[in-house]
Motif scaffolding. Structure first.
Motif, PDB file in Angstrom:
ATOM      1  N   GLU A  60       0.838  -1.196   0.000  1.00  0.00           N
ATOM      2  CA  GLU A  60       0.000   0.000   0.000  1.00  0.00           C
ATOM      3  C   GLU A  60       0.880   1.256   0.000  1.00  0.00           C
ATOM      4  N   SER A  98      -1.376   3.726  -7.096  1.00  0.00           N
ATOM      5  CA  SER A  98      -2.766   3.640  -6.658  1.00  0.00           C
ATOM      6  C   SER A  98      -3.475   4.969  -6.897  1.00  0.00           C
ATOM      7  N   CYS A 101      -6.289   5.642  -1.957  1.00  0.00           N
ATOM      8  CA  CYS A 101      -5.737   4.822  -0.883  1.00  0.00           C
ATOM      9  C   CYS A 101      -6.875   4.249  -0.051  1.00  0.00           C
TER      10      CYS A 101
END
Length: 150
Positions: A60, A98, A101
């Motif tokens: 992430e 990404s 998030c």
């Protein structure tokens, strides 16, 4: 992970995915609440939310780093660095960053819908946090009058 390790990761990701050096500072900012990271236009520094790394791990964080580096490198090159710009969207998809998030539990405040209105003409429902003056506003679809339900 401390700020020095984060700086090293950002520099590595920049070299590997963008083939361009990152020459500014990257650090964690504990005051970030609703975002995973941000690019500072004036100083060209990057700030990241540590809770995203703690909750969701390195993958992430790498996605957020790629996203912020897209802003960084495009701004340095005087190209479209904003979310709606074509250059930004294209570069983000090329590096696999990404777009959004994940939400850290307890970070974002969810506000309740307090007022519901219905159109007298077409029956469309409108949910609002704040009250609407029904004598001034009408339905956006059919221009009918609004009636407060709850």
């Amino acid at each position: 992970m401390n700020n020095d390790e984060l700086q090293q990761i950002v520099e590595t990701v920049s070299e590997k995915w963008f083939r361009l050096p990152f020459r500014h500072k990257a650090k964690f900012n504990s005051r970030l609440r609703t975002t995973g990271g941000r690019y500072l236009l004036r100083s060209h520094n990057l700030e990241f939310n540590r809770k995203h790394y703690e909750q969701f791990g390195m993958d992430e964080l790498i996605g957020i780093i790629k996203h912020e580096l897209c802003h960084y490198h495009l701004h340095i090159q005087n190209r479209g660095y904003k979310h709606q710009d074509r250059d930004f969207k294209l570069l983000l998809s090329q590096v696999g960053g990404s777009r959004y998030c994940q939400v850290v539990p307890g970070q974002r405040r969810v506000e309740a819908i307090k007022h519901t209105y219905e159109c007298a003409g077409c029956g469309s429902k409108y949910r609002r946090k704040r009250r609407i003056d029904t004598s001034r506003f009408v339905c956006g679809k059919c221009r009918g009058g609004l009636v407060k339900i709850s």
